[in-house]
Each structure stands twice: as structure tokens, then as C-alpha cells.
Design a protein around this motif. Sequence first.
Motif, PDB file in Angstrom:
ATOM      1  N   ILE A  97       0.799  -1.222   0.000  1.00 24.90           N
ATOM      2  CA  ILE A  97       0.000   0.000   0.000  1.00 24.90           C
ATOM      3  C   ILE A  97       0.832   1.273   0.000  1.00 24.90           C
ATOM      4  N   SER A 112      -0.506   5.141  -0.865  1.00 25.01           N
ATOM      5  CA  SER A 112      -0.771   6.011   0.284  1.00 25.01           C
ATOM      6  C   SER A 112       0.311   7.043   0.533  1.00 25.01           C
ATOM      7  N   GLU A 113       1.563   6.769   0.115  1.00 22.71           N
ATOM      8  CA  GLU A 113       2.666   7.650   0.469  1.00 22.71           C
ATOM      9  C   GLU A 113       3.441   8.182  -0.747  1.00 22.71           C
TER      10      GLU A 113
END
Length: 364
Positions: A231, A235-236
Amino acid sequence: MERPTVAVTMGDPAGVGAEVVVEAYPALCDAATPLVVGDADVLRAAVDICDSDLTVEPVDSPSAADADPGTIPVLDLDNVDADALTYGEVREDYGAASLEYVERAIELATDGAVDAIATAPINKQATRCAGSTYAGHTGMLADYTDTDEYAMMLVEGLADAADGSVGADLIVTHVSTHVPLTEACNKVCRGRVRTTIDVTHEGLRDLGIDDPTIAVAGLNPHASDGGILGIAEGSEIEPAVDDARADGLDVVGPESPDTVFAQAAGGAYDCVVAMYHDQGHIPIKMLGFASDDAVSGVNVTAGLPIVRTSVDHGTAFDIAGEGCASEASMVDAVELAARIARNRAARDDAPAPEGSPAPDAGSD
């Protein structure tokens, strides 16, 4: 700045640092005025080991260095007993000596007495024995210069590009470096990735690449395959890339780590932002260590207020004292340090863009 003065730290006395300085020195004078920060007697021992006819001359200040290819000027800290020097040995006093060389070079650079620093390798075990908590040069340089945002940049295959900028086979920066892999994964966050992109952009401008293209590698295999394999990308990393693009930077990603370095080496990008140490170091060292005759590559600490480069190899304790270490990386490191110093000076001297506000004459 025709000939920048570059302070060259000697590295761990038990390693190959002094030898590569001796072997490289005549070539260093082509690009810079080198000043070795180290121990004169250890350098003299290296001259004998390398069967060189160079003379070692202690000096009191950087202004006494004159780029004579036959004489090595050294700011002699005299902190090693050269008569009892044992090559290839981890020792507290050797670690302490190597730290002193770096500390003195930082002082010279921050005071403006030299224009740049190029460092020979230190040994992390020896510096830990001497009480240092740093994992290497980079954190030490950042702390001593009060720098919060910085990155390790590796440059492999240094060459002159047609437009006068630095050409290279591959340039890589890192979101994290000398931390355990589990910790490195935790450091992949939106803010840190964006900071690394920004520092990378400025570091490439230091190299003379005015409008760089940057690719950001994913953390997971295949950059997570759209979230199937992790993820962090969604997400980042992707939000950080989007933020940078919104601010006008030419950046793409997250790109699949197993292909993006080859693409950059093929000319698709000026630099790749790697997520952790080995992700970025392996492709660089596959290129730089491909020859048995020479080890190339330069380590640049991007983001510092002073210019710092380093060889991209270690102390090589297994061959120290044998006179067979390659000087290629040291030659490149000093040449690149001088280039960055000249580029920064040229940018500082350039007129402000039309429409820029005038300085406040009443300010301090």
C-alpha cells in the motif's frame, strides 16, 4: 571560480584512503587546488607504498596550497603514530583520527576557507569505538551544518555532457540509507519522499542540470501492482509525486524498481529516487564495480550548505598497504566537488530574474 580549493580528508589511517589520495593527486590538480586534511607521516608512508615520487608538504592553512602536481599539501593533524601503523585493523585511535579529519574539513568549509570537501572512506566500526554515534559521514555532516533536509546522491559514470552539465551513466538518491530494512520501510512516508524529491532536484541543479527529470521508484515489487503487493505506493509515494508535479517539478512515479534504474541508465531520466539503501546502491555498484581495474562512482551529500563529495567505496582493509587500490573514484569525487562549487558560485553571481523584489536596504 577557476580553481576551487577542495579539502580532501584522508580517511581511516588503516585503510586505502592515503593510498588513493597519493595515486590520484596529480590528476586532482587538473580540476582543483587540493588540500589534504590528515596526517603527513601516514601520507609519506603511502607515497612509499605506491612507489611514488611525490613530496608531502605540511602547510598551516588552505591559502598555502598551490596545486603543484609534484607536492601534496597537507594540513597535518599529527594524530597517528605512523611508525606503528597497522593496516587493515579496526582501532579506536584510528577511528578518532578519521573523525578529526572530517571535523576540521567541515570547519574549513563552513568558514569559507575551502570551497568544497571530498572525503576518503572511514570505518564505521572504528568510529563507533571512538564514541561516534553516526552511521557514516552523511549524518555527521548534516548535524555539523544544522541541515535537516538532505539526501545521499550517488553518481556513476561521470562525464561532461554536451551542454556543459555533468553527464553520468546513472544518478540515484535515497529516501533512507544506513538503517535496518524494516526501519527503512517505515521511513517511506509522504513527507520524507517529497523532501527527497526536492533535495534531489536541487542536487541535480548543482550538477548543472537546470531542468532535471526525476523518476521515483516504488517500495514493493512492481511498485505494488496497483495495490495488490502493498500500500505504500498509493498512500505515500504517489501523493508525494503528485505534490511535486503540482509545484512544477518534472517527476514521475512510483515506477517499478526492477526496470526504472535500467530506464534511467538508458537516458529516460536524469535521476532515480530509491526508497532504501540497497535498492539504490545495487544498480550503482553493478556499474561502478564492473571492472577489475577500477572502482568508479561518487557519493554526493545533496542539500548541505557546503559542498561534499566522497569516493563510493570503503576502506578496503583487505588490500590496505599493498598499493593496489584504484584512485578512479577519488579523481571523480574531487572533480565533481570542484564542478559543484563552480556551479553554485555561478548561480550566486547570476543576476536576479526580471521582476524579482529588490533586497530590503534597511534589513540586517
